[in-house]
Design an enzyme around this catalytic site. Structure first.
Site, PDB file in Angstrom:
ATOM      1  N   CYS A  33      -1.779   0.539   2.189  1.00 24.07           N
ATOM      2  CA  CYS A  33      -1.455   1.466  -0.049  1.00 24.07           C
ATOM      3  C   CYS A  33      -0.049   1.125   0.512  1.00 24.07           C
ATOM      4  CB  CYS A  33      -1.906   3.254   1.087  1.00 24.07           C
ATOM      5  SG  CYS A  33      -1.427   3.934   1.906  1.00 24.07           S
ATOM      6  N   ASP A  35       2.080   3.032   2.580  1.00 24.54           N
ATOM      7  CA  ASP A  35       2.607   4.417   2.855  1.00 24.54           C
ATOM      8  C   ASP A  35       3.168   4.323   4.323  1.00 24.54           C
ATOM      9  OD1 ASP A  35       1.676   5.351   0.181  1.00 24.54           O
ATOM     10  OD2 ASP A  35      -0.044   6.390   1.576  1.00 24.54           O
ATOM     11  N   CYS A  58       1.102   9.579   0.250  1.00 26.91           N
ATOM     12  CA  CYS A  58       0.352  10.166  -0.059  1.00 26.91           C
ATOM     13  C   CYS A  58       0.430  11.766   0.298  1.00 26.91           C
ATOM     14  CB  CYS A  58      -1.537   9.382  -0.104  1.00 26.91           C
ATOM     15  SG  CYS A  58      -2.267   9.621   1.278  1.00 26.91           S
ATOM     16  N   CYS A 102      -5.761   7.329   6.140  1.00 30.70           N
ATOM     17  CA  CYS A 102      -4.285   8.282   6.678  1.00 30.70           C
ATOM     18  C   CYS A 102      -4.066   9.193   7.291  1.00 30.70           C
ATOM     19  CB  CYS A 102      -4.325   9.448   5.076  1.00 30.70           C
ATOM     20  SG  CYS A 102      -4.853   8.746   3.990  1.00 30.70           S
TER      21      CYS A 102
HETATM   22 FE1  FES Z   1      -1.880   5.183   2.301  1.00 28.83          FE
HETATM   23 FE2  FES Z   1      -2.836   8.391   2.886  1.00 28.83          FE
HETATM   24  S1  FES Z   1      -3.344   6.660   0.844  1.00 28.83           S
HETATM   25  S2  FES Z   1      -1.686   7.008   3.670  1.00 28.83           S
END
Ligand code: FES
Length: 124
Positions: A33, A35, A58, A102
């Site tokens: 993702c 992040d 997110c 996450c």
């Molecule tokens: Fe990647 Fe939440 S979508 S940490």
């Protein structure tokens, strides 16, 4: 989709920011993702006296970082190393299955920061 606690920690995250004189810092990311989460610890006598985070991610990543910081503040390094993403998700009254990764980021960021501290202070 999200519990009230998740929404609360997302809209009003605790312990956001940096600790300029942190003695343990951990950065982790999720390649899928994209992040990124960074944790700063201030450790004194084996106890986490302060903890702050910066998360570029997110809503669930922000909520879980916020909850994870609350859960390790005032704890020993050993206790912080036992923190699991499941405990963080449970404390938030659960996360949707697609958002469990996450919370894993939060667990990994705390562990990385503790390990950074231990690496720099071995032999003390
Ligand atoms: Fe990647 Fe939440 S979508 S940490």
């Amino acid at each position: 989709m999200y519990s009230e606690k998740v929404m609360d920690h997302f809209s009003n995250p605790r312990n956001v920011g940096e600790i300029p004189d942190a003695n343990g810092v951990g950065t982790v990311g999720n390649a899928k993702c994209g992040d990124i989460m960074k944790m700063y610890l201030k450790v004194e006598n084996g106890v986490i006296v302060d903890v702050k985070f910066k998360t570029f991610g997110c809503g669930a990543a922000i909520a879980t970082s916020s909850m994870a910081t609350e859960m390790v503040k005032g704890k020993t390094l050993e206790e912080a190393l036992q923190l699991t993403n499941k405990a963080v998700a449970d404390a938030l009254d659960g996360l949707p299955p697609v958002k469990m990764h996450c919370s894993l980021l939060a667990e990994e960021a705390i562990h990385a920061a503790v390990e950074d501290y231990m690496k720099n202070h071995s032999g003390e």
